[in-house]
Design a protein around this motif. Structure first.
Motif, mmCIF file in Angstrom:
data_model
loop_
_atom_site.group_PDB
_atom_site.id
_atom_site.type_symbol
_atom_site.label_atom_id
_atom_site.label_comp_id
_atom_site.label_asym_id
_atom_site.label_seq_id
_atom_site.Cartn_x
_atom_site.Cartn_y
_atom_site.Cartn_z
ATOM 1 N N ASN A 92 -12.962 19.801 -22.756
ATOM 2 C CA ASN A 92 -12.588 19.980 -24.079
ATOM 3 C C ASN A 92 -13.397 20.050 -25.040
ATOM 4 O O ASN A 92 -12.989 19.961 -26.303
ATOM 5 C CB ASN A 92 -11.200 19.004 -24.158
ATOM 6 N N GLY A 93 -14.509 19.992 -24.663
ATOM 7 C CA GLY A 93 -15.660 20.132 -25.654
ATOM 8 C C GLY A 93 -16.096 18.601 -26.373
ATOM 9 O O GLY A 93 -16.751 18.925 -27.262
ATOM 10 N N MET A 94 -15.957 17.676 -25.539
ATOM 11 C CA MET A 94 -16.408 16.465 -25.952
ATOM 12 C C MET A 94 -17.505 15.966 -25.178
ATOM 13 O O MET A 94 -17.639 16.489 -24.186
ATOM 14 C CB MET A 94 -15.041 15.543 -26.002
ATOM 15 N N THR A 95 -18.200 15.033 -25.757
ATOM 16 C CA THR A 95 -19.218 14.651 -25.071
ATOM 17 C C THR A 95 -19.302 13.678 -24.093
ATOM 18 O O THR A 95 -18.337 12.862 -24.258
ATOM 19 C CB THR A 95 -20.418 14.071 -26.287
ATOM 20 N N ARG A 96 -20.207 13.558 -23.110
ATOM 21 C CA ARG A 96 -20.141 12.405 -22.258
ATOM 22 C C ARG A 96 -20.566 11.125 -22.974
ATOM 23 O O ARG A 96 -19.653 10.025 -22.566
ATOM 24 C CB ARG A 96 -21.435 12.570 -21.336
ATOM 25 N N ARG A 97 -21.191 11.205 -24.005
ATOM 26 C CA ARG A 97 -21.475 9.788 -24.562
ATOM 27 C C ARG A 97 -20.163 9.325 -25.497
ATOM 28 O O ARG A 97 -19.853 8.038 -25.110
ATOM 29 C CB ARG A 97 -22.543 9.971 -25.772
ATOM 30 N N SER A 98 -19.390 10.273 -25.906
ATOM 31 C CA SER A 98 -18.082 9.761 -26.433
ATOM 32 C C SER A 98 -17.150 9.158 -25.555
ATOM 33 O O SER A 98 -16.289 8.354 -25.553
ATOM 34 C CB SER A 98 -17.492 10.888 -27.255
ATOM 35 N N PHE A 99 -17.194 9.809 -24.265
ATOM 36 C CA PHE A 99 -16.280 9.102 -23.193
ATOM 37 C C PHE A 99 -16.881 7.811 -22.660
ATOM 38 O O PHE A 99 -15.803 7.042 -22.707
ATOM 39 C CB PHE A 99 -16.305 10.241 -21.914
ATOM 40 N N THR A 100 -17.816 7.694 -22.709
ATOM 41 C CA THR A 100 -18.574 6.329 -22.288
ATOM 42 C C THR A 100 -17.961 5.236 -23.116
ATOM 43 O O THR A 100 -17.404 4.158 -22.946
ATOM 44 C CB THR A 100 -20.150 6.181 -22.483
ATOM 45 N N GLN A 101 -18.373 5.513 -24.511
ATOM 46 C CA GLN A 101 -17.888 4.591 -25.644
ATOM 47 C C GLN A 101 -16.438 4.281 -25.502
ATOM 48 O O GLN A 101 -16.111 3.176 -25.682
ATOM 49 C CB GLN A 101 -18.124 5.315 -27.084
ATOM 50 N N ALA A 102 -15.595 5.252 -25.460
ATOM 51 C CA ALA A 102 -14.104 5.080 -25.404
ATOM 52 C C ALA A 102 -13.712 4.230 -24.241
ATOM 53 O O ALA A 102 -12.982 3.280 -24.208
ATOM 54 C CB ALA A 102 -13.267 6.419 -25.513
ATOM 55 N N ALA A 103 -14.328 4.573 -22.943
ATOM 56 C CA ALA A 103 -14.019 3.976 -21.722
ATOM 57 C C ALA A 103 -14.521 2.478 -21.825
ATOM 58 O O ALA A 103 -13.521 1.575 -21.271
ATOM 59 C CB ALA A 103 -14.557 4.663 -20.692
ATOM 60 N N LEU A 104 -15.594 2.295 -22.275
ATOM 61 C CA LEU A 104 -15.917 0.893 -22.682
ATOM 62 C C LEU A 104 -15.167 0.156 -23.401
ATOM 63 O O LEU A 104 -14.806 -1.164 -23.204
ATOM 64 C CB LEU A 104 -17.461 0.803 -22.977
ATOM 65 N N CYS A 105 -14.839 0.626 -24.377
ATOM 66 C CA CYS A 105 -14.124 -0.059 -25.581
ATOM 67 C C CYS A 105 -12.585 -0.384 -25.020
ATOM 68 O O CYS A 105 -11.909 -1.366 -25.205
ATOM 69 C CB CYS A 105 -13.725 0.826 -26.862
ATOM 70 N N VAL A 106 -12.034 0.574 -24.492
ATOM 71 C CA VAL A 106 -10.730 0.476 -23.781
ATOM 72 C C VAL A 106 -10.981 -0.729 -22.903
ATOM 73 O O VAL A 106 -9.746 -1.500 -22.599
ATOM 74 C CB VAL A 106 -10.165 1.528 -23.201
ATOM 75 N N SER A 107 -11.749 -0.860 -21.967
ATOM 76 C CA SER A 107 -12.101 -1.852 -20.935
ATOM 77 C C SER A 107 -12.070 -3.235 -21.694
ATOM 78 O O SER A 107 -11.198 -4.115 -21.218
ATOM 79 C CB SER A 107 -13.406 -1.732 -20.290
ATOM 80 N N VAL A 108 -12.602 -3.309 -22.676
ATOM 81 C CA VAL A 108 -12.560 -4.624 -23.633
ATOM 82 C C VAL A 108 -11.318 -4.842 -24.124
ATOM 83 O O VAL A 108 -10.770 -6.275 -24.103
ATOM 84 C CB VAL A 108 -13.716 -4.594 -24.650
ATOM 85 N N VAL A 109 -10.800 -3.812 -24.824
ATOM 86 C CA VAL A 109 -9.458 -4.104 -25.178
ATOM 87 C C VAL A 109 -8.285 -4.485 -24.502
ATOM 88 O O VAL A 109 -7.574 -5.637 -24.618
ATOM 89 C CB VAL A 109 -9.032 -2.796 -26.166
ATOM 90 N N VAL A 110 -8.291 -3.881 -23.180
ATOM 91 C CA VAL A 110 -7.213 -4.096 -22.172
ATOM 92 C C VAL A 110 -7.445 -5.642 -21.597
ATOM 93 O O VAL A 110 -6.331 -6.232 -21.439
ATOM 94 C CB VAL A 110 -7.328 -2.990 -21.214
#
Length: 250
Positions: A92-110
């Motif tokens: 969908n045209g999004m960067t791998r870096r943005s995926f990393t940031q989102a995945a790590l943030c959701v890990s902490v939040v959850v």
């Protein structure tokens, strides 16, 4: 006459990682985390009521048994996330870096959210136990009060453990996706190191619940080492994702 026209307003775009984080949180928090506790807590309440009718004294917390579910259920979802959502994210045209940031943030939040819900449920359970006259102990059968080392210490231990589970699951998923089945399987022990480090180092024996039969019990240095292992795991996850090739079949 000179006509003055307003300059077009510059639209502020939401950062990619925040858009991805919003999507992931909607799945993790609303569909998985809250539903898990909404289903699991009433089941435990019914079970403990039945147990209480058939024994003279209860010496173990019922809610504490749910920690395993709160650890391994999101852990499995984190594996699936790295394998299935990353290709969709990039397509969908999004960067791998943005995926990393989102995945790590959701890990902490959850991890923090599950720890907060678990601790809150345990506090309520402790009050009920006190009224009934039961012992609010750990599920190791020792009879030591569950919050023997303090509520905040216990909550911190749970938070570290749940976050470690998320990170280990994320590492397993990306390892299989990037390295393939054989090498990914060989790398499994390395991917589980964050979870092992927190379980063995960050949760002191007799202080709070721990997932294993023993711990190193070298707090506070053990806790510091466990936190550093989580930071290192996040860095490794970033390195594995940043230039991973996306399978065209995905």
């Amino acid at each position: 006459m000179t006509t003055v026209t307003d300059a077009p307003a510059t639209a502020r775009r939401t950062p990619q990682w925040r858009s991805a984080l919003t999507y992931l949180l909607s799945a993790y928090v609303y569909m998985l985390t809250l539903w898990f506790w909404a289903i699991a807590l009433p089941v435990v309440a019914v079970i403990m009521f039945i147990v209480g009718q058939n024994v003279d004294q209860v010496t173990s917390s019922g809610v504490a048994f749910l920690h395993h579910g709160a650890l391994w259920f999101p852990f499995s979802i984190a594996i699936i996330l790295s394998v299935t959502y990353l290709p969709i994210h990039v397509a969908n045209g999004m960067t791998r870096r943005s995926f990393t940031q989102a995945a790590l943030c959701v890990s902490v939040v959850v991890g923090l959210l599950n720890a907060a819900i678990a601790t809150g449920a345990l506090l309520i359970e402790r009050e009920i136990y006190d009224v009934i006259g039961w012992v609010h102990g750990g599920n190791d059968g020792s009879g030591i009060p569950l919050f023997n080392g303090g509520v905040l210490v216990y909550a911190m231990g749970l938070a570290l453990l749940f976050i470690a589970g998320q990170l280990s699951g994320s590492l397993i998923g990306i390892a299989y996706y990037r390295l393939g089945g054989i090498i990914g399987t060989v790398a499994l022990p390395l991917c589980l190191l964050p979870l092992a480090a927190v379980g063995l180092l960050g949760l002191g024996e007799g202080v709070q619940w721990n997932p294993w039969s023993w711990t190193a019990d070298i707090a506070p240095w053990g806790t510091i080492a466990a936190v550093l292992s989580l930071i290192a795991a996040a860095g490794v996850f970033h390195l594995l994702v940043r230039d991973v090739a996306i399978d065209s079949k995905d």
